[in-house]
Design an enzyme around this catalytic site. Structure first.
Site, mmCIF file in Angstrom:
data_model
loop_
_atom_site.group_PDB
_atom_site.id
_atom_site.type_symbol
_atom_site.label_atom_id
_atom_site.label_comp_id
_atom_site.label_asym_id
_atom_site.label_seq_id
_atom_site.Cartn_x
_atom_site.Cartn_y
_atom_site.Cartn_z
ATOM 1 N N ALA A 65 0.845 -1.202 0.000
ATOM 2 C CA ALA A 65 0.000 0.000 0.000
ATOM 3 C C ALA A 65 0.878 1.248 0.000
ATOM 4 O O ALA A 65 1.983 1.257 0.548
ATOM 5 C CB ALA A 65 -0.936 0.024 1.206
ATOM 6 N N ILE A 66 0.310 2.275 -0.616
ATOM 7 C CA ILE A 66 0.976 3.578 -0.704
ATOM 8 C C ILE A 66 0.019 4.629 -0.147
ATOM 9 O O ILE A 66 -1.190 4.580 -0.422
ATOM 10 C CB ILE A 66 1.303 3.916 -2.185
ATOM 11 C CG1 ILE A 66 2.117 2.792 -2.852
ATOM 12 C CG2 ILE A 66 2.029 5.271 -2.291
ATOM 13 C CD1 ILE A 66 3.453 2.474 -2.213
ATOM 14 N N GLU A 98 -2.935 -12.455 -4.123
ATOM 15 C CA GLU A 98 -4.379 -12.333 -4.343
ATOM 16 C C GLU A 98 -4.726 -10.858 -4.407
ATOM 17 O O GLU A 98 -4.176 -10.065 -3.653
ATOM 18 C CB GLU A 98 -5.170 -12.973 -3.198
ATOM 19 C CG GLU A 98 -5.308 -14.466 -3.305
ATOM 20 C CD GLU A 98 -4.471 -15.167 -2.256
ATOM 21 O OE1 GLU A 98 -4.045 -14.498 -1.299
ATOM 22 O OE2 GLU A 98 -4.212 -16.371 -2.408
ATOM 23 N N ASN A 103 -10.097 -4.324 -8.183
ATOM 24 C CA ASN A 103 -8.939 -3.431 -7.995
ATOM 25 C C ASN A 103 -8.156 -3.319 -9.310
ATOM 26 O O ASN A 103 -7.028 -3.775 -9.451
ATOM 27 C CB ASN A 103 -8.046 -3.968 -6.866
ATOM 28 C CG ASN A 103 -7.084 -2.924 -6.327
ATOM 29 O OD1 ASN A 103 -6.884 -1.875 -6.953
ATOM 30 N ND2 ASN A 103 -6.470 -3.211 -5.189
ATOM 31 N N TYR A 110 0.274 -5.051 -11.618
ATOM 32 C CA TYR A 110 0.861 -6.394 -11.537
ATOM 33 C C TYR A 110 1.064 -6.976 -12.941
ATOM 34 O O TYR A 110 2.089 -7.612 -13.217
ATOM 35 C CB TYR A 110 -0.018 -7.316 -10.689
ATOM 36 C CG TYR A 110 -0.096 -6.924 -9.226
ATOM 37 C CD1 TYR A 110 1.061 -6.642 -8.503
ATOM 38 C CD2 TYR A 110 -1.317 -6.845 -8.562
ATOM 39 C CE1 TYR A 110 0.994 -6.282 -7.165
ATOM 40 C CE2 TYR A 110 -1.383 -6.487 -7.227
ATOM 41 C CZ TYR A 110 -0.223 -6.203 -6.528
ATOM 42 O OH TYR A 110 -0.282 -5.844 -5.203
#
Ligand SMILES: CC(C)(COP(=O)(O)OP(=O)(O)OC[C@H]1O[C@@H](n2cnc3c(N)ncnc32)[C@H](O)[C@@H]1OP(=O)(O)O)[C@@H](O)C(=O)NCCC(=O)NCCS
Length: 144
Positions: A65-66, A98, A103, A110
Site C-alpha cells: 500500500a501507498i 491475491e 482493484n 501487476y
C-alpha cells in the site's frame, strides 16, 4: 521496515483497505525469518510498504500500500522492483498474490510486471464477498 515504522504503516494500512491488518500482523511478519518487509520514504516520511513471505520455493506478496497523497508516482513500482531484486538473489519458482477483482489499478500494475491471472477464489473477501484473482509471476530465471 522497523518496529518504529509501524505506527505510520498501520495508519496507511487503515486508510487503504476495508479489512486492514492489525499491528500484530505486521509484527509477526517483521519477526519472521522468511519474510521481506520494505518501506518507501518520500519527503522524509514513510509513504508506503510491501511485505512478502516465502513458502517453500514461492514468494507470496501479502501486502502493498501507498499513502493516498503519494499514489501514481511509481512508488509501488519501486517497491516491487526492489523486492524482485532481493528475491532474485536466491533460487525460487516465482511469485503469487491475491487481489480484489475490482482493484483494476493494482491488477494493471501487476500485469505490467508479468503477473498473469491463474485462478479465482470465489467470495474470498469477507467484508463484501468479493472474489480474489490469484496472480502468478515466474521467477527472474524463468523470465530470462
Ligand atoms: C495499488 C497501489 C499500491 C499502487 O501504488 P502506486 O504507487 O500508486 O502505483 P505506481 O505509481 O507504481 O503505478 C504504476 C502503474 O500501475 C498502474 N496503476 C497504479 N494505480 C492505478 C490506478 N489507481 N488506476 C489505474 N492504473 C493504476 C498504472 O499503469 C501505473 O502507471 P501510470 O501511472 O504510468 O499509468 C496503490 O494505489 C494503493 O496503495 N492502493 C490501495 C492498496 C491496494 O490496493 N494495494 C494492492 C493490494 S493487492
Amino acid at each position: 521496515m522497523k518496529l518504529s515504522d509501524l505506527k505510520v504503516v498501520v495508519e496507511i494500512e487503515k486508510s487503504s483497505f476495508p479489512r486492514p491488518w492489525s499491528l500484530n500482523a505486521f509484527i509477526t511478519q517483521l519477526t519472521h525469518d522468511s519474510s521481506i518487509c520494505l518501506i518507501a520514504e518520500a519527503d522524509g516520511r514513510t509513504v508506503g510498504y510491501i511485505i512478502a513471505t516465502q513458502y517453500v520455493d514461492v514468494w507470496h506478496l501479502l501486502d502493498l500500500a501507498i499513502h493516498q497523497d503519494y499514489r501514481r508516482q511509481y512508488i509501488a513500482t519501486d517497491l516491487l522492483e526492489t523486492l524482485f531484486e532481493i528475491c532474485g538473489r536466491q533460487p525460487h519458482r516465482g511469485y503469487t498474490l491475491e487481489v480484489r477483482k475490482s482493484n483494476r489499478g493494482a491488477i494493471k500494475m501487476y500485469e505490467s510486471f508479468g503477473f498473469i491471472c491463474t485462478g479465482i477464489r470465489k467470495g474470498y473477501y469477507r467484508d463484501n464477498g468479493e472474489d480474489a484473482l490469484i496472480m502468478w509471476r515466474d521467477s527472474e530465471d524463468m523470465l530470462a
